[in-house]
Design a protein around this motif. Structure first.
Motif, mmCIF file in Angstrom:
data_model
loop_
_atom_site.group_PDB
_atom_site.id
_atom_site.type_symbol
_atom_site.label_atom_id
_atom_site.label_comp_id
_atom_site.label_asym_id
_atom_site.label_seq_id
_atom_site.Cartn_x
_atom_site.Cartn_y
_atom_site.Cartn_z
ATOM 1 N N SER A 59 0.757 -1.052 -0.122
ATOM 2 C CA SER A 59 0.095 -0.116 -0.166
ATOM 3 C C SER A 59 0.918 1.183 0.073
ATOM 4 O O SER A 59 2.119 1.168 0.387
ATOM 5 N N LEU A 60 0.382 2.351 -0.616
ATOM 6 C CA LEU A 60 1.093 3.570 -0.636
ATOM 7 C C LEU A 60 0.353 4.645 0.058
ATOM 8 O O LEU A 60 -0.921 4.579 0.123
ATOM 9 N N ASN A 61 1.127 5.610 0.434
ATOM 10 C CA ASN A 61 0.393 6.754 1.358
ATOM 11 C C ASN A 61 1.045 7.950 1.075
ATOM 12 O O ASN A 61 2.358 7.903 0.774
ATOM 13 N N GLN A 62 0.124 8.780 1.051
ATOM 14 C CA GLN A 62 0.917 10.125 0.867
ATOM 15 C C GLN A 62 0.143 11.492 1.606
ATOM 16 O O GLN A 62 -1.077 11.240 1.857
ATOM 17 N N ASN A 63 0.786 12.590 1.937
ATOM 18 C CA ASN A 63 0.167 13.596 2.718
ATOM 19 C C ASN A 63 0.771 15.169 2.480
ATOM 20 O O ASN A 63 2.038 15.098 1.892
ATOM 21 N N LEU A 64 -0.004 16.003 2.324
ATOM 22 C CA LEU A 64 0.404 17.380 1.895
ATOM 23 C C LEU A 64 -0.204 18.472 2.873
ATOM 24 O O LEU A 64 -1.341 18.015 3.051
ATOM 25 N N LEU A 65 0.568 19.347 3.452
ATOM 26 C CA LEU A 65 0.082 20.473 4.113
ATOM 27 C C LEU A 65 0.492 21.834 3.741
ATOM 28 O O LEU A 65 1.893 21.805 3.604
ATOM 29 N N LEU A 66 -0.245 22.641 3.787
ATOM 30 C CA LEU A 66 0.181 24.066 3.309
ATOM 31 C C LEU A 66 -0.549 24.889 4.251
ATOM 32 O O LEU A 66 -1.869 24.830 4.442
ATOM 33 N N SER A 67 0.070 25.887 4.850
ATOM 34 C CA SER A 67 -0.474 26.874 5.755
ATOM 35 C C SER A 67 0.311 28.128 5.773
ATOM 36 O O SER A 67 1.441 28.020 5.478
ATOM 37 N N THR A 68 -0.696 29.091 6.077
ATOM 38 C CA THR A 68 0.022 30.506 6.055
ATOM 39 C C THR A 68 -0.682 31.269 7.239
ATOM 40 O O THR A 68 -2.037 31.024 7.562
ATOM 41 N N SER A 69 -0.076 31.944 7.909
ATOM 42 C CA SER A 69 -0.537 32.688 9.126
ATOM 43 C C SER A 69 0.211 34.097 9.060
ATOM 44 O O SER A 69 1.408 34.273 8.993
ATOM 45 N N GLN A 70 -0.716 35.174 9.410
ATOM 46 C CA GLN A 70 -0.448 36.561 9.553
ATOM 47 C C GLN A 70 -0.862 37.281 10.660
ATOM 48 O O GLN A 70 -2.093 37.054 10.878
ATOM 49 N N THR A 71 -0.020 37.893 11.349
ATOM 50 C CA THR A 71 -0.348 38.666 12.669
ATOM 51 C C THR A 71 -0.167 40.042 12.354
ATOM 52 O O THR A 71 1.018 40.504 12.313
ATOM 53 N N ASP A 72 -1.013 40.990 12.792
ATOM 54 C CA ASP A 72 -0.873 42.285 12.628
ATOM 55 C C ASP A 72 -1.350 42.963 14.175
ATOM 56 O O ASP A 72 -2.352 43.018 14.385
#
Length: 583
Positions: free
Chosen positions: A309-322
C-alpha cells in the motif's frame, strides 16, 4: 452518629427521612426508590517524622419518588432528597481534631406535555453542606449552599427541530473569615434538521460567570461570552462524504473574537483508493491584534496489491499577525510519501515492513527579520511474527530507523530493536521474555554562541516474567507471578559519559474464592524492588463481600509499605466496612 447532630430543629427531619427509607423497603412500589448505607473507615499512616490516624463513620440516606399529576402526558415529576452525615476524628503526631459534616440535597424535575410537539422540563436543585471541626479546643465552621434552577424544552416543527435551555446557579461558601459567591448563567438555542443525505445543526449560546470573595481578601472576577456555531454534513453517495463547520466566539469581557471554519471532503471511488481534503480558516481579534490563518491538508492511500500500500500527505498553511507595531508572517509547506508491506509467508510466519520520507519548509518574516528552515525526514521499519508450535510459543521481532536533517543543524537519528517471546508452557503457565535496544544520536544548538552540542543515548532492557494460575475447585481461582527487569543506559554529551543501571525484581499473588453463593473473598499481594535506589515496595489487599438479598456488605483491608536502604520510609494500613441497601 453523635447526638449533637440531631439537636435542634434537624432531628425531626432526619427521623422522617430514615423512617421513610425503612418502611418503603417493605412495600412494592416502582415509583418509590432510594438507598441507605453506612461506612466505617480506620486508616493509619506513618513516615519518618510523622504519624497520622483517621477514623470516620459515614451515613448516607436517599429517597426519591416518581409520579404524575392529572395524567403522565400532562405532567410527570421526580422528587429526590438525600442526606449525608460524617463524624470524623483525625490525629497527627498526637494533635487531635474532630469534625462533623452534614450534607443535604433536594432535586425536583417536572416534565410537561412530553408527548406533544412543544415538551418542556423545569428543574430545581438545592444543596446545603455545613462543615465543623475542632482542633486543640478551637472550633471552625464552614457552610456551602448551592441553588440551581433551569428550564429546557423543544419545538418539533415540520421542517426542523428547535431545542432551548436556560439555567442559573448560585453557590455561596461561608467560613469564619471569608464569603465566596459564584453565579453562573447559561442560555442556548439550537436548530436541527436531518434529511436523507444531509444534516444541519445550528447553536447559539450565551454564558456569564462571576466569582466574588469578601472578607480576609476581597477579589472579584467576571466573564461573559457568546458563541455561535453550525455544522453541515452531506453524503450524496456512499463514496463521497462532505462535512463542514463554522464557529464564532465573542469574549465580551476581554473584547476578543474568534471566527473559524472548516470544510472536509472524503472520496472513496474504489476499495483500493481513498483521498481526503481539508480547508480551515481562522481569524482571531484581540487587544488591537489580528491573526489570520489558512490551512489546507490532503492525504491519500492506494493499495497496489494485497500486500503493498502507498500513502501520501500534503500540508500548506499560512498565518499573518498584525499588531500596532509589527506584522509577522509564517508559512509552512510539507509533503510526505510512504509505503507499507504486509505478507503472510506461511501459516506460522508473517512479515511486515514500512518506509517513508518527508520534506518540510518553514518561512518566517517580520518587519525586522526573515528566516527559512528546511527539514528532511525518513523512517524505515521491518518486523515479523513467528509461531513456534514445537514449544507452544510466539516470537515477535521488529526494528525501526528514523530521523531528520535540518538547515539549522538540528539533526537526529534513532535506531531501535525489539524482541519478545511468549511461551505457554501449559494451560496454566505463561512465560514472557522481552528485550529492547535503542540508540539516539542528535545535534542541537545550545546557548547563544551557535555552538553545536552532540548527544548520544544508548538504552537496553531485558524483562522476564512467569505466571501460574489455576482453579480452586469450582468456586475459586488463584495466580502466582514473578519477574525481573534489567535496564542499562548510557548518556554521552560532548564526550562526557554517564551510565546507570536498574534492576527490578517482583513477585505477586492473587486469590478469589466464593465461600458461599453470596460470600466472596478476594486478596492480592505484590512485592517489587528497585535495586538502583535500594528500595522495596510492599502492597497487600483483602476483601470479603456478602450479599443478603438486597443488602450488600463489604469488609476490606489494605497494607502499604516502602523501605529504602533497610529503613521504613512510609507505611499505611487501613480497614473499611460498608453496608448498603438499595430499594
Amino acid at each position: 452518629m453523635t447526638l449533637d447532630g440531631l439537636k435542634g430543629k434537624n432531628w425531626f427531619k432526619y427521623f422522617l427521612l430514615i423512617y421513610f427509607c425503612i418502611i418503603s423497603s417493605s412495600y412494592a412500589n416502582d415509583d418509590l426508590s432510594g438507598s441507605v448505607s453506612f461506612q466505617y473507615s480506620d486508616i493509619t499512616s506513618t513516615s519518618r517524622d510523622s504519624k497520622t490516624e483517621m477514623n470516620s463513620f459515614v451515613q448516607r440516606y436517599s429517597i426519591g419518588y416518581r409520579g404524575s399529576a392529572y395524567s403522565p402526558k400532562f405532567l410527570s415529576y421526580t422528587l429526590r432528597t438525600s442526606l449525608f452525615l460524617e463524624d470524623r476524628e483525625d490525629s497527627t503526631n498526637n494533635i487531635k481534631s474532630n469534625s462533623n459534616n452534614r450534607g443535604e440535597t433536594y432535586d425536583v424535575n417536572l416534565d410537561f406535555i412530553k408527548d406533544t410537539f412543544i415538551p418542556f422540563s423545569i428543574r430545581t436543585a438545592k444543596t446545603y453542606t455545613p462543615y465543623s471541626s475542632v482542633i486543640d479546643g478551637e472550633s471552625t465552621f464552614t457552610e456551602q449552599k448551592t441553588d440551581t434552577n433551569g428550564i429546557m424544552g423543544s419545538i418539533k416543527l415540520r421542517f426542523f427541530d428547535i431545542n432551548y435551555g436556560v439555567s442559573e446557579s448560585q453557590m455561596e461558601t461561608k467560613s469564619d473569615i471569608t464569603v465566596t459567591d459564584i453565579d453562573k448563567k447559561d442560555y442556548y438555542v439550537t436548530l436541527y434538521k436531518s434529511l436523507e443525505d444531509k444534516k444541519i445543526f445550528l447553536r447559539h449560546s450565551y454564558d456569564e460567570f462571576k466569582n466574588q470573595t469578601t472578607g480576609y481578601i476581597d477579589t472579584i472576577s467576571e466573564t461573559k461570552s457568546r458563541n455561535l456555531n453550525g455544522t453541515f454534513d452531506w453524503n450524496p453517495k456512499k463514496s463521497i462524504a462532505l462535512s463542514s463547520y463554522a464557529n464564532q466566539r465573542d469574549d465580551i469581557t476581554y473584547d476578543s473574537k474568534t471566527t473559524s471554519g472548516n470544510i472536509n471532503l472524503r472520496w472513496v471511488p474504489t476499495e483500493l483508493f481513498n483521498i481526503s481534503n481539508s480547508l480551515s480558516l481562522i481569524n482571531l481579534e484581540s487587544n488591537n491584534t489580528v491573526n489570520d490563518s489558512v490551512i489546507f491538508s490532503e492525504s491519500s492511500s492506494y493499495k497496489l496489491s494485497k500486500e503493498i500500500s502507498l500513502n501520501q500527505n500534503l500540508l500548506l498553511s499560512t498565518s499573518q499577525t498584525d499588531s500596532q507595531a509589527t506584522t509577522t508572517t509564517s508559512d509552512t509547506y510539507s509533503l510526505g510519501v510512504g509505503v507499507g508491506y504486509n505478507k503472510p509467508i506461511s501459516e506460522t510466519l508473517s512479515f511486515n515492513a514500512s518506509g517513508g520520507i518527508d520534506a518540510r519548509v518553514l518561512d518566517y518574516e517580520s518587519n525586522t527579520s526573515s528566516d527559512q528552515t528546511q527539514y528532511n525526514g525518513y523512517n524505515l521499519g521491518a518486523g515479523f511474527i513467528k509461531e513456534l508450535k514445537s514449544i507452544n510459543s510466539k516470537f515477535h521481532a521488529d526494528s525501526y530507523l528514523n530521523g531528520h536533517r535540518s538547515s539549522s543543524s538540528d539533526d537526529s537519528d534513532r535506531i531501535s530493536a525489539n524482541l519478545s517471546l511468549y511461551t505457554f508452557l501449559d494451560s496454566n503457565i505463561r512465560n514472557v521474555l522481552t528485550a529492547t535496544y535503542s540508540i539516539d544520536s542528535s545535534y542541537y544548538m545550545q546557548g547563544t554562541d551557535d555552538n553545536l552540542t552532540k548527544r548520544d543515548i544508548q538504552m537496553q532492557t531485558i524483562t522476564e516474567s512467569i505466571e501460574y494460575s489455576d482453579r480452586i475447585g469450582f468456586k475459586g481461582r488463584y495466580s502466582l507471578g514473578a519477574g525481573i527487569s534489567q535496564a542499562e543506559s548510557t548518556h554521552t554529551t560532548n564526550n562526557e559519559t554517564t551510565k546507570s543501571t536498574s534492576t527490578r525484581p517482583s513477585i505477586r499473588a492473587t486469590i478469589g474464592y466464593n465461600i458461599w453463593r453470596s460470600l466472596i473473598f478476594n486478596s492480592s499481594i505484590d512485592i517489587n524492588q528497585v535495586a538502583a535506589y535500594d528500595m522495596t515496595n510492599y502492597q497487600a489487599n483483602a476483601s470479603l463481600g456478602y450479599n443478603l438479598r438486597k443488602i450488600q456488605m463489604t469488609l476490606a483491608t489494605n497494607y502499604l509499605k516502602r523501605d529504602e536502604k533497610g529503613e521504613t520510609i512510609s507505611e499505611q494500613s487501613g480497614i473499611n466496612f460498608q453496608i448498603s441497601r438499595p430499594f
